[in-house]
Design a protein around this motif. Structure first.
Motif, PDB file in Angstrom:
ATOM      1  N   TYR A  81      35.868  49.411  37.247  1.00 16.86           N
ATOM      2  CA  TYR A  81      36.452  48.167  36.731  1.00 16.86           C
ATOM      3  C   TYR A  81      37.973  48.236  36.785  1.00 16.86           C
ATOM      4  N   ILE A 128      30.214  52.355  33.549  1.00 21.96           N
ATOM      5  CA  ILE A 128      31.488  51.715  33.905  1.00 21.96           C
ATOM      6  C   ILE A 128      32.640  52.714  33.796  1.00 21.96           C
ATOM      7  N   THR A 182      34.560  46.236  40.639  1.00 20.73           N
ATOM      8  CA  THR A 182      34.605  45.043  39.785  1.00 20.73           C
ATOM      9  C   THR A 182      35.980  44.916  39.134  1.00 20.73           C
ATOM     10  N   GLY A 183      36.244  43.740  38.568  1.00 22.69           N
ATOM     11  CA  GLY A 183      37.512  43.552  37.884  1.00 22.69           C
ATOM     12  C   GLY A 183      37.780  42.099  37.590  1.00 22.69           C
TER      13      GLY A 183
END
Length: 461
Positions: A81, A128, A182-183
């Motif tokens: 992330y 994560i 992801t982000g």
């Protein structure tokens, strides 16, 4: 003969000591955190913190928080992330948005910060890694001054790719987990390039082979013209400006409301009253009042971020997180020397050298890759109007038409799915959410992500 053997033993001992000294920083670069100041008792999840050295001679040390899935960590997806800004610490998504703990405000004071369990954490079904990236963000640091100055979007892409490769080499038990990059926000310019680098590496035979499945971006910054230009149309559709202001601007500006030709006085004149209407609007969530973070009497969503600065600068917190002493003297949740603002020039610390990531989306369309793009429909930072525009420019086939999605029979937002060969892209809005959707609609944020991940993975509970 005895003397020769004795010398050989001494040489072997010296060699072992040298190897141990060289390995020591790497072997001590990660640790399990069992307690955190502000949280009562043992942590009800597995938290690891550590550093990964990247760049030339590993002069940059990137700090990370790794939270194992609370369901099935060895089979559930692994998410890297990346927080927006750039220059915003991973503490923001970890303790305010999608992590397993939240700062608890109702009974907390600025001198006594408390933590509580987040019932809507994405870590319920996914592993994560939250990372302080780029260098100068959060607890990440450079070993030499020049390494902290020479930073850019392009270097962030390189460091993110290097980070995930090295992290997985040091965590081989997660090498076979489905991997997603992801982000949020500004990382929309970064993530498609990182994902493209991973696919390129696989094709070149780079080892270890990363099990990349796709990417997920919340309210992405994708193209500096499309995103900022779409704010005017969004404001019109949201009822913030009237027909009598919007129509002349649309006519005189030809739909181009930024980077306007200085000779086009009709356009410039028509944009002035629009600017007056929008100047005091909170772009991250248009329904909230505009926040003055410097005003101690004002309480707003953004002002609560000060809790993280207080908490992360406590000696007991730094010890619990295993922060290396002397590396970051003063933690700041956001580094103003790095962050991006529309029209702001580059600084000596950072070059915002990526204008658009659209070309990389077009590359990824040719891969076996899955994407989820989420918009809060009340975000004017990077409005859904711009997102829809650049998605349409990809000219993908429609797999599933625009329709509502639900939580307990209530409409939570709308979604549409596109596909091209082995590539798929799901676009989803979250009704009533702003820029950091999980702050405004935490359950909806968790459900849409869980559902999408489950549709591409066969992990069992």
């Amino acid at each position: 003969m005895m003397e020769s053997k004795s010398k050989m033993r001494i040489s072997l001992i010296i060699l072992v000591l040298i190897v141990q000294v060289h390995m020591l920083p790497f072997s001590q670069s990660k640790s399990i955190v069992k307690h955190l100041p502000g949280f009562l008792g043992d942590l009800p999840f597995t938290l690891e913190t550590g550093y990964v050295g990247v760049g030339k001679e590993e002069k940059v040390e990137l700090f990370y928080y790794f939270v194992e899935s609370q369901r099935n960590p060895h089979q559930d997806p692994l998410l890297l992330y990346l927080t927006g800004g750039p220059g915003t610490s991973a503490i923001l998504p970890l303790f305010y948005q999608i992590g397993p703990l939240n700062f608890e405000y109702t009974n907390a004071t600025r001198s006594d910060v408390k933590l509580e369990v987040n019932p809507y954490s994405w870590t319920k079904t996914a592993n994560i890694i939250f990372i302080d990236l780029p260098v100068g963000t959060g607890f990440s640091y450079a070993k030499r001054w020049e390494s902290s100055k020479k930073n850019s979007d392009s270097l962030v892409v390189t460091h993110a790719y290097e980070f995930i490769r090295k992290w997985l080499m040091d965590h081989p038990t997660f090498l076979n987990n489905p991997l997603y990059i992801t982000g949020i926000s500004y990382m929309g310019l970064i993530i498609p390039r990182v994902v493209s680098n991973i696919y390129d590496g696989i094709e070149r035979g780079v080892r270890p082979e990363l099990k990349i499945k796709g990417f997920l971006i919340v309210n992405p910054h994708t193209d500096k013209f499309i995103d900022f230009n779409s704010r005017t149309e969004f404001a019109y559709r949201a009822g913030l400006i009237e027909d009598e202001l919007y129509e002349p601007a649309k006519e005189h500006c030809g739909g181009k409301y930024i980077y306007v030709d200085p000779n086009n006085t009709l356009c410039l004149d028509s944009l002035r009253p629009i600017k007056e209407c929008l100047d005091r609007i909170n772009v991250v969530y248009i329904l909230d009042p505009l926040c003055n973070r410097q005003d101690p009497k004002q309480t707003c969503r953004e002002s609560i971020y000060s809790y993280s600065n207080i908490w992360a600068n406590m000696k007991s917190v730094r010890q619990a997180l295993n922060i290396r002493e002397g590396t970051v003297n003063q933690f700041q949740v956001s580094n103003a020397n790095i962050s991006s603002l529309f029209g702001r020039p580059d600084t000596i610390y950072y070059s915002h050298d990526i204008f658009s990531s659209l070309a990389y989306y077009k590359k990824l369309v040719t891969k076996n890759c899955h994407a989820l793009i989420i918009n809060g429909d009340h975000d004017m930072t990077f409005p859904y109007m711009g997102t829809k525009q650049w998605i349409n420019s990809l000219k993908l086939g429609v797999q599933s038409p625009w329709k509502p999605w639900f939580i307990r029979t209530q409409v939570a937002g709308y979604e549409k799915t596109y596909s091209e060969a082995k590539f798929s892209l799901k676009y989803a809005t979250i009704k009533g959410a702003g820029h950091s959707v999980a702050i405004y609609k935490p359950e909806e944020s968790m459900v849409i992500v869980e559902t999408w991940l489950a549709s591409h993975n066969s992990s069992t509970s």
